[in-house]
Each structure stands twice: as structure tokens, then as C-alpha cells.
Write a protein that holds these residues in place. Structure first.
Motif, PDB file in Angstrom:
ATOM      1  N   GLU A  60       0.867  -1.169   0.084  1.00  0.00           N
ATOM      2  CA  GLU A  60      -0.040   0.152  -0.049  1.00  0.00           C
ATOM      3  C   GLU A  60       0.714   1.085  -0.007  1.00  0.00           C
ATOM      4  N   SER A  61       2.186   1.075   0.377  1.00  0.00           N
ATOM      5  CA  SER A  61       3.063   2.446   0.391  1.00  0.00           C
ATOM      6  C   SER A  61       4.577   1.821   0.262  1.00  0.00           C
ATOM      7  N   TRP A 166       3.353  -3.967   3.146  1.00  0.00           N
ATOM      8  CA  TRP A 166       2.040  -4.836   2.789  1.00  0.00           C
ATOM      9  C   TRP A 166       1.099  -4.808   3.888  1.00  0.00           C
ATOM     10  N   PRO A 167      -0.007  -4.667   3.313  1.00  0.00           N
ATOM     11  CA  PRO A 167      -1.123  -4.895   4.454  1.00  0.00           C
ATOM     12  C   PRO A 167      -0.826  -6.073   5.151  1.00  0.00           C
ATOM     13  N   ARG A 227       1.292  -0.516 -11.045  1.00  0.00           N
ATOM     14  CA  ARG A 227       0.018  -0.616 -10.322  1.00  0.00           C
ATOM     15  C   ARG A 227      -0.938  -0.608 -11.635  1.00  0.00           C
TER      16      ARG A 227
END
Ligand code: ADP
Ligand code: MG
Length: 699
Positions: A60-61, A166-167, A227
Motif C-alpha cells: 500500500e506504500s 504490505w497490508p 500498479r
């Protein structure tokens, strides 16, 4: 052999000419260091158990550790990597205080702060190290509290330049994900590019494997392109499957079903009410489609209680008048049975019922009747379109609550009636974008008003601390002979908890009201649940405690009160559906939303919105904005794949591109035999649209 997401179509092994993607389809436990426990945690965050599911778990970042400032120049509060020498340790003067290690780089002093002294003790004064972490200040001095990395100065490669975030979930750590991910990336075989070369040039997108590497093991910040490329992969795979289904539906010649009007007139007489203006319009649109020699694909959209079932029934009778058969498919057994009762009441021809629980001789008789054409009208669950069910001549298929059916189910259904018209009913106003992702282009009829004679439902909010007062109000309603639905909490994580909660409530209410109280929930045997619903419908019980089995479509016109326990735990659209269970008869109706004390502001706003409007469109729109599209489509219940890489709202532009791309590709290469077509087949398998590919090849 593996079973695809719908659980209906077996996924057979790929033809040998294509690259071997089997290692990607293998379970993640094949990876070193991934045992059953880690795999379970990974599955929780990735939504799947395969190596490929792990690869689709994109960060996510990113944490950027490339900034190498001096101590003096470092900006406080940012992640930095310092090259320093250990000066001395300051051991804590109380056991709860942290351990401090003083370091320098010649421009000043900094402190590394440790809450676990073991890590600090390994740092020998004089050692040259690289230390990376988020900086802070303590008494004017730069600090790094519990640094993320400490490595010898001559091994800089051990500090990742850019670290993906990662989540995660409790018990799962970044290094576990990284370790598994590095192995997974190495398993990606050499794959041909499936996207159009001109598109790839224009967008300057990386290849599939390169994009995944750029995201999971970045050397520099990947930017938006990897992405976007992967999102486009997913959208294109989906659009191709849909376009294929759609073009197959269209290319089959349809049939002109005109009908005589005779059966329909009889049905309307036994129904005993006038059609609403919207019903008349919708029916005219459906009639025009059915009379035309093309196949109909039409969505009938209307709020709960707007009378969609009646419209569908009349359309089905038109098919029968034209000599064909008609089938109505509902998402659950309860609904199927209820629709069956409704149709039986008004249809002048017999209506068969086919669900999973109908077995033995009864089932055989329905199947024979359908195959021989004796059975003209049938209502059921997805059992209607499974293997072994054949229709002599299916003219119209009606699907209720469309969002619970995926593309694969449609493929199966399409196989049953070569030229059947399709009418899809939904109470959920679906935004155009989502309609496109679910169905491709389709015509829409809307029921805008509700049948006359409905009294508006009065909705009120009550804190659970007022439970006694609410129960006393219910006592008065029961004494007036009213009928009450009491829907008990939905606890997302566990259906078992829902039932425990419903049963607790049942015990409480039963103690107060005795055998006027019944209970219905999803874990009961169908027969018991049906009996409970029937007893309530007949008025033998007056208060029915239920889980959300009553959510969609249960029709008891005499019910005038809906109580929802812990209303804050339900989605808005779902509450609206529940509320739609009352206000169907002439009696003044009420909906009581019970909620926890001290509700958070957003939760209170949602319930207030529901109290203040009865407009399903306004509510669905708010729900869509609050919860996002995935949830609204009910993917959790339906078992359909959610979007892994694409977000149909964020990537709306790409979605439309994919839709055009898919149409063009299939037009030029309908069986996907060109080099690009062959590559696209791999894409489809990667994204589990394999069922579409197989039907496509079978022609
Ligand atoms: P939906 O499926 O759209 O939620 P239903 O078809 O279950 O709605 O209809 C809700 C109720 O309204 C049913 O009890 C049905 O018999 C009744 N109804 C439908 N159309 C009419 C009409 N034109 N006039 C009076 N009642 C109607
Ligand atoms: Mg309905």
C-alpha cells in the motif's frame, strides 16, 4: 484438478503449448518458510491460498531509506539511514526506562533508543554501523527509537533502499511476506506480453513480471505505472470474459415471443390490483424486447416493495403463451420458495419448484417435466442451471437479486436455453460503472414508485439502554394484534455469533411474550426455518426473531413493525432492505433501529440518514460512498472474486479502455488464436476467467 471461484466449473490442466503457470497456482505452502500457520495468515490478507494470490498482494506504500543525511542535517520525524560510530551506552536507571546508545558521525551526536536491551548490547563502542529508522528528538538530541535496521557499515546492501509496506494482520510480519514474495517472484515463468504493443508504448507500462518485481522488490520508487498495468490486466481479463459472455448471448439468434395475452389477463384478474404506472412501462419495454427476434438482456431495477416480482411473473407468462418455458432463479432457498408461493397464487398454469433440498422422486419429476416441456414455469435456486437440468425450450430466464450471480453462472445458464431472453431483477441501484463491470452493456427498466395504498414507514432510533421501553411498546403492539420482525445483530466475523445473539434475544422475548415468539435463522434445518416463517406468516406467532435470513424479499404483508438490534452493525442498503419487509399492508408501519450507547459520529449519521429518507437511490448512493463498491456488490456472500489489483472507481478510465479493448480483440480474433490471443488466454487463467476461455474454445 482445482475448482474455480464459483465452485461450479472445474479448472482442467492447461494445454502444453502455453508457458507453465502451475507453480503460480500452487499453494503458498510450497514456498520455503511458509507453513500452515503463515499460509493461513497470508490467506487472510491476500484473500487466497495460492502463490499467485501472494503476488497480487501489492504494497500500500513504500518506506524510503535512501535518505542518508548527517546527524546535523537530518530532518526530525522522517525515515533516515545514518552512517555512524557507536560511542557509548547509557544503561537505564530504572527497569522500565529504555536503553540508550550514543552514536556520532562527526557532525553531532544521536541516540538510538531500545526497549529491548538485547539489541543494544550487541553494539560495541567503536563499531561502524548503518542504522535506519524513523527519527525523533529527545531533549534537543536526534534519536531513532527502536531502529528498523542496524547493519555493519560495510554491508549497506542489507538496508533495503525502498521497503514495501504490505497490508498485514496480527501475527504476520513484513519479513515473512518478503521472504515468501522473493521466492514467488522467482517462480513467474517467461510470459508473452498480452497487451497491445501500441498501448504498451503509449502508456510506457512495464511487463507483467517486471511490474510485480517493481512493486514487491523496488530499487526505486515504482510510481503509478506498475500498479496501473496490473490493474489493467485484471480489468481486461474481466472485460474479456464478460464481453465474451455478452457476445455469445447476443450472437445466438433470439426468438420472437409475442404471446396471446390470455394467461396474463387471468393472472391479473386473480392478482386483483391495477399495475402501477412504472410496472406498465417496464412491462411494455420487456414485451418489446421479447417480441423482437434478438435476445433480451434487461435489468429491472426497483426499490424493495416496488413490485418487481409481479412484473417478472407477467413476463414469464408471456413466454408460456408463446409456447416456451420460463424459469425464475432466486439467490436463496427461502426466497425461491416464497416466489414459488407468489407465482402459484396468481398463475393460471402449474409452477414447479427446484432447489437443492428437493430430492428423490420429486426432483426427478421436475427434471423430466422440464426436459419434456410439460413443466412450463419453474422457480428455484441456482439448482435450475446446474448440470443434469435440461429444458425442452427455455424462452425466458429471470434472475432475482442479480449481484449474487457471477459470470460463470451466467455461462452455465446460457447453455440451458440457446435463445432464452434474460431479465435480471435488483433492488440495489447499481452505479453505471459497476453495471459495466458486472454485465457489460444492458438495457434498464426502472420501477420508480411503489404500489398505492402503502403507508409510509416511520423510522426511529433508540439506544439499547432503552430496551425495556422498546419491549413495552412491543407488548402494546402485540396486544393490538400486530406482527413484528425482530432482526438480531449481524456480527460480521461469525455467523455462529449472530445466531447466539439471536437466540439470546429469543430467550429474553420468549420469557416476556411466551409462545407468541418464533425464531428463524440460517443454521436451522430448512424445514424448521420454513415452518417458523410460515407460522409467522399465518399469524400463529406474532413476533419473529431472525437473523438476516429475512433480509431479501421475505413477504409477510401483515408485518407492521421491524426492530433491528445493533442497527449500527448493518450496512445502510441492508437496513433499507430490512425495513422494506414492513409497510406492505395497510397498517401504519414502524421501523425501530436499536443501537449501542455512545455511537461514533459517522455511525449516527448513517442511521439518521436512514431515519430521514425512504429513497433507496439516496441510501444506496450513501452506502456506496461509505463502504465502497466491493462490499455493495455483496462479494462476501456470493463468493465472487473481489478486485485484487483494480479499483473500478479509481481506475474508471482504465475500465472503459479495457471494455473497448476486449470488444475489439474479440471482434478481430473471436477464438483468441492469434499470438496476442494466445497470450491473452494466459492472462485469463491468471485471473481465474478460465471458464470463459474454455467455453470460448468449445465454441
Ligand atoms: P419487490 O420484489 O420489488 O421487492 P414485490 O414484488 O415483492 O416487490 O411486491 C411487494 C408487494 O407489493 C407484494 O405484496 C405485491 O403483491 C404487492 N404489489 C405488487 N404490485 C402491486 C400493485 N400493482 N398493486 C398493489 N400491490 C402490488
Ligand atoms: Mg423481491
Amino acid at each position: 484438478m482445482r475448482v474455480t471461484y464459483s465452485g461450479l466449473v472445474p479448472d482442467t490442466t492447461p494445454p502444453p503449448a502455453q508457458p507453465d503457470i502451475a507453480p503460480l497456482m500452487a499453494p503458498a505452502t510450497d514456498l520455503r518458510g511458509v507453513g500452515a500457520n503463515t499460509a493461513a495468515l497470508l490467506a487472510r490478507v491476500t484473500g487466497g491460498t495460492r502463490v499467485l494470490d501472494l503476488l497480487f498482494h501489492v504494497p500500500e506504500s513504500f518506506i524510503d531509506r535512501r535518505d542518508r543525511p548527517t546527524i546535523r542535517a537530518a530532518t526530525r520525524g522522517q525515515v533516515a539511514t545514518l552512517a555512524v560510530e557507536v560511542v557509548r551506552h547509557e544503561s537505564p536507571n530504572s527497569p522500565r526506562a529504555p536503553w540508550r546508545v550514543i552514536v556520532t558521525d562527526g557532525t553531532g551526536f544521536a541516540e538510538l533508543v531500545f526497549f529491548k536491551p538485547q539489541r543494544a548490547q550487541a553494539l560495541v563502542p567503536g563499531a561502524k554501523i548503518l542504522v535506519s529508522g524513523k527519527t525523533d528528538t529527545y531533549q534537543d538530541r536526534l534519536t531513532i527509537p527502536h531502529p528498523d535496521y542496524i547493519v555493519p557499515a560495510d554491508q549497506p546492501e542489507r538496508v533495503p533502499a525502498l521497503e514495501p509496506v504490505w497490508p498485514l494482520t496480527a501475527g504476520l510480519f513484513p519479513n515473512q511476506v518478503r521472504g515468501a514474495m522473493v521466492q514467488a517472484l522467482a517462480l513467474i515463468p517467461d510470459l508473452p506480453e498480452w497487451h497491445d504493443a501500441a498501448l504498451m508504448r503509449r502508456e510506457a507500462w512495464p511487463g507483467f513480471a517486471t511490474a510485480l518485481r517493481a512493486l514487491h522488490t523496488p530499487i526505486e520508487h515504482p510510481g503509478a505505472k506498475p500498479r496501473a498495468r496490473l490493474a489493467y490486466d485484471e480489468l481486461l481479463a474481466h472485460q474479456l470474459a464478460m464481453t465474451w459472455v455478452r457476445s455469445r448471448e447476443k450472437s445466438r439468434p433470439g426468438r420472437a415471443q409475442t404471446g396471446t395475452g390470455a394467461l396474463r389477463a387471468q393472472a391479473l384478474t386473480s392478482f386483483g390490483h391495477q399495475l402501477t404506472a412504472s410496472q406498465t412501462t417496464a412491462l411494455a419495454e420487456i414485451d418489446a424486447d421479447m417480441a423482437a427476434p434478438m435476445r433480451m438482456l434487461r435489468l429491472l431495477q426497483g426499490d424493495v416493495g416496488s413490485g418487481k416480482t409481479l412484473v417478472a411473473t407477467l413476463a414469464m407468462l408471456r413466454a408460456v403463451e408463446s409456447g416456451a418455458q420460463a424459469a425464475l432463479m432466486a439467490p436463496t432457498e427461502i426466497l425461491a420458495r416464497q416466489h414459488h408461493r407468489t407465482l402459484e397464487k396468481i398463475c393460471p398454469v402449474p409452477v414447479a419448484l427446484l432447489t437443492g433440498s428437493i430430492k428423490g422422486a420429486a426432483r426427478r419429476s421436475v427434471l423430466l417435466g422440464l426436459a419434456a416441456g410439460r413443466v412450463k414455469l419453474v422457480v428455484g435456486t441456482h439448482a435450475l442451471f446446474q448440470d443434469g437440468v435440461t429444458y425442452q425450450d427455455l424462452g425466458l430466464a429471470v434472475i432475482d437479486e442479480q449481484h449474487r450471480f457471477g459470470v460463470d453462472q451466467r455461462l452455465l445458464m446460457g447453455g440451458k436455453g440457446a435463445a432464452a431472453d434474460v431479465l435480471v431483477m435488483t433492488a440495489t441501484p447499481i452505479p453505471r460503472t459497476l453495471l459495466l463491470t458486472q454485465w457489460g452493456e444492458m438495457s434498464v427498466s426502472r420501477l420508480l414508485e411503489k404500489p398505492a395504498g402503502r403507508t409510509p414507514i416511520r423510522t426511529t432510533l433508540h439506544s439499547l439502554s432503552q430496551l425495556e421501553t422498546v419491549i413495552e411498546a412491543m407488548a402494546r403492539a402485540l396486544d393490538r394484534g400486530e406482527r413484528i420482525f425482530w432482526v438480531s445483530p449481524l456480527v460480521r466475523e461469525s455467523e455462529l455469533l449472530d445466531i447466539a445473539a439471536a437466540e439470546d434475544r429469543y430467550v429474553l422475548l420468549r420469557r416476556r411474550f411466551g409462545n407468541r415468539v418464533g425464531i428463524a435463522h440460517g443454521q436451522q434445518d430448512t424445514a424448521i426455518r420454513e415452518a417458523a416463517l410460515a407460522a409467522f406468516a399465518r399469524g400463529e406467532t406474532q413476533l419473529l426473531v431472525a437473523t438476516t435470513v429475512v433480509e431479501v424479499g421475505v413477504d409477510v404483508p401483515e408485518a407492521s413493525v421491524m426492530v433491528v438490534d445493533h442497527a449500527e452493525r448493518f450496512g445502510l442498503a441492508q437496513l433499507h432492505q430490512l425495513r422494506g419487509r414492513v409497510g406492505r399492508g395497510a397498517a401504519a408501519s414502524f421501523c425501530l433501529l436499536l443501537h449501542e450507547d455512545g455511537l461514533p459520529e459517522t455511525a449516527r449519521r448513517r442511521l439518521t440518514l436512514l431515519r430521514d429518507t425512504d429513497d433507496g437511490f439516496v441510501i444506496a448512493d450513501a452506502d456506496f460512498r461509505i463502504r465502497g463498491p466491493g462490499d455493495m456488490l455483496g462479494k462476501r456472500q456470493s463468493g465472487q472474486p473481489g478486485w485484487r489489483l483494480a479499483d473500478p472507481v479509481e481506475h474508471e478510465g482504465l475500465l472503459h479502455m479495457a471494455s473497448r479493448d476486449a470488444a475489439l480483440l474479440l471482434e478481430k480474433d473471436p477464438k483468441l488464436e492469434s499470438p496476442r490471443g494466445e497470450a491473452v488466454k494466459i492472462l485469463m487463467r491468471l485471473f481465474e476467467r478460465g471458464a470463459a476461455v474454455r467455453t470460448l474454445q468449445a465454441g
